[in-house]
Design a protein around this motif. Structure first.
Motif, PDB file in Angstrom:
ATOM      1  N   LEU A 275       0.819  -1.219   0.000  1.00 56.60           N
ATOM      2  CA  LEU A 275       0.000   0.000   0.000  1.00 56.60           C
ATOM      3  C   LEU A 275       0.846   1.259   0.000  1.00 56.60           C
ATOM      4  CD1 LEU A 275      -2.825  -0.951   2.549  1.00 56.60           C
ATOM      5  CD2 LEU A 275      -2.962  -0.938   0.049  1.00 56.60           C
ATOM      6  N   LEU A 276       2.166   1.107   0.055  1.00 59.41           N
ATOM      7  CA  LEU A 276       3.074   2.249   0.159  1.00 59.41           C
ATOM      8  C   LEU A 276       2.712   3.120   1.363  1.00 59.41           C
ATOM      9  CD1 LEU A 276       3.331   3.108  -3.626  1.00 59.41           C
ATOM     10  CD2 LEU A 276       5.240   2.401  -2.181  1.00 59.41           C
ATOM     11  N   PHE A 277       2.395   2.439   2.466  1.00 59.31           N
ATOM     12  CA  PHE A 277       1.981   3.100   3.700  1.00 59.31           C
ATOM     13  C   PHE A 277       3.070   2.897   4.749  1.00 59.31           C
ATOM     14  CE2 PHE A 277      -0.423   3.591   7.652  1.00 59.31           C
ATOM     15  CZ  PHE A 277      -1.144   4.745   7.366  1.00 59.31           C
ATOM     16  N   PRO A 278       3.460   3.943   5.466  1.00 59.64           N
ATOM     17  CA  PRO A 278       4.559   3.797   6.433  1.00 59.64           C
ATOM     18  C   PRO A 278       4.201   2.871   7.589  1.00 59.64           C
ATOM     19  CG  PRO A 278       3.494   5.948   6.658  1.00 59.64           C
ATOM     20  CD  PRO A 278       2.936   5.324   5.416  1.00 59.64           C
ATOM     21  N   THR A 279       5.039   1.881   7.802  1.00 57.58           N
ATOM     22  CA  THR A 279       4.873   0.949   8.919  1.00 57.58           C
ATOM     23  C   THR A 279       6.225   0.766   9.602  1.00 57.58           C
ATOM     24  OG1 THR A 279       5.193  -0.904   7.380  1.00 57.58           O
ATOM     25  CG2 THR A 279       2.921  -0.319   7.941  1.00 57.58           C
ATOM     26  N   GLU A 280       6.168   0.522  10.897  1.00 65.01           N
ATOM     27  CA  GLU A 280       7.394   0.388  11.685  1.00 65.01           C
ATOM     28  C   GLU A 280       7.807  -1.062  11.799  1.00 65.01           C
ATOM     29  OE1 GLU A 280       9.205   1.684  16.075  1.00 65.01           O
ATOM     30  OE2 GLU A 280       7.158   2.214  15.485  1.00 65.01           O
ATOM     31  N   ARG A 281       9.089  -1.320  11.618  1.00 68.67           N
ATOM     32  CA  ARG A 281       9.620  -2.666  11.771  1.00 68.67           C
ATOM     33  C   ARG A 281       9.900  -2.978  13.245  1.00 68.67           C
ATOM     34  NH1 ARG A 281      14.276  -3.750   7.233  1.00 68.67           N
ATOM     35  NH2 ARG A 281      12.985  -3.600   5.361  1.00 68.67           N
TER      36      ARG A 281
END
Length: 301
Positions: free
Chosen positions: A69-75
């Motif tokens: 989704l090209l959405f920022p997510t944290e690893r």
């Protein structure tokens, strides 16, 4: 330098567009999505089949979904990045495209789209990484805040400003050389200092980009094909470098020449594979999807 160049190129592209803001956003999405989705899928498959071969990469369902989704997510390690780690820059690219598209119907869309980036960077500097949120705020909200208020967004604005100066460009080799050298020296001198990134890296990068785009004489640059294939190289290089790390590095002796040799082979191979990907995949797909060529200028200052 990546974000300065991106801000410059996108505004120059928008200057020649008149098919509507939604069509502009769709076209920019189609410019980056096919190749990004291909290499993201390859990365997911690599992690599923050989998880030990790829280091420090999270493969949770949320991470995979956010990547596509090209959405920022944290690893898990705290980084805000997709499964294909170089794709973190594309999260900012899509945000930039979305803001610019939303402002295209305004009287001064370039100025209007630069404002939110500057405001968010200021809010981030004033409120810190935790943001103005209570401690019970969901982690995803904090992730979005950290992503949106990153001062790196100001480097887009630098590129946008350079694009607005395109009409006053002059081919002047000494000026281009001076700008480029001063920018490079500043980058070496102040990058890594406590100064904010947009000053320590962004301003020198803007000087270097201005040297090439505004001051340098128009000419065919040597090795320009490397620049043409830069996006393909950017997305594919992690596979190239990781393969070399697993295959070539164990074969090299503990000698002073091993590191320079490895770097030279890595650069040549990454550029070569990037060019192959560009020639066989990226360019044909882009040409096939390019069904709505730009007509007349839409974006103003």
């Amino acid at each position: 330098m990546f974000f300065v160049i991106s801000g410059f190129i996108v505004i120059r592209s928008a200057d020649n567009w008149r098919a509507g803001a939604d069509a502009f956003l769709a076209r920019r999405f189609l410019r980056i999505a096919p190749l990004y989705y291909l290499f993201t899928t390859l990365m997911v498959l690599a992690l599923l089949t050989a998880p030990g071969a790829i280091k420090e990469t999270d493969l949770s369902p949320g991470q995979i979904l956010g990547s596509f989704l090209l959405f920022p997510t944290e690893r898990n390690d705290g980084r805000i990045a997709p499964v294909l780690s170089p794709g973190w820059t594309l999260n900012y690219e899509m945000a930039f495209y979305a803001v610019l598209s939303a402002c295209m119907t305004l009287k001064r869309p370039v100025r209007a789209s630069g404002g939110p980036f500057a405001l968010l960077a200021l809010l981030g500097a004033l409120s810190g990484s935790e943001g103005p949120f209570p401690s019970v705020t969901p982690d995803q909200v904090k992730t979005i805040w950290v992503f949106a208020t990153n001062p790196i967004c100001l480097e887009f604005v630098f590129g946008m400003a350079l694009a607005r100066l395109w009409h006053v460009r002059r081919g002047h080799a000494p000026l281009a050389l001076a700008l480029g050298l001063v920018g490079l020296l500043l980058l070496i001198a102040i990058d890594g200092t406590p100064l904010p990134r947009f000053i320590a890296a962004g301003l020198p990068a803007a000087m270097i980009v201005s040297a090439v785009t505004l001051a340098a004489p128009r000419m065919h640059w040597p090795l320009q094909w490397i620049g043409d294939a830069s996006f393909a190289t950017y997305l594919s290089h992690r596979f190239t470098l990781r393969s070399l790390t697993l295959v070539l590095l164990p074969l090299l002796p503990a000698a002073p020449w091993s590191a320079p040799l490895f770097c030279a082979v890595a650069i040549i191979l990454a550029a070569g594979i990037g060019w192959i990907v560009f020639t066989l995949l990226e360019r044909p797909v882009a040409q096939a999807l390019n069904t709505a060529p730009p007509r007349a200028a839409l974006v103003r200052q």
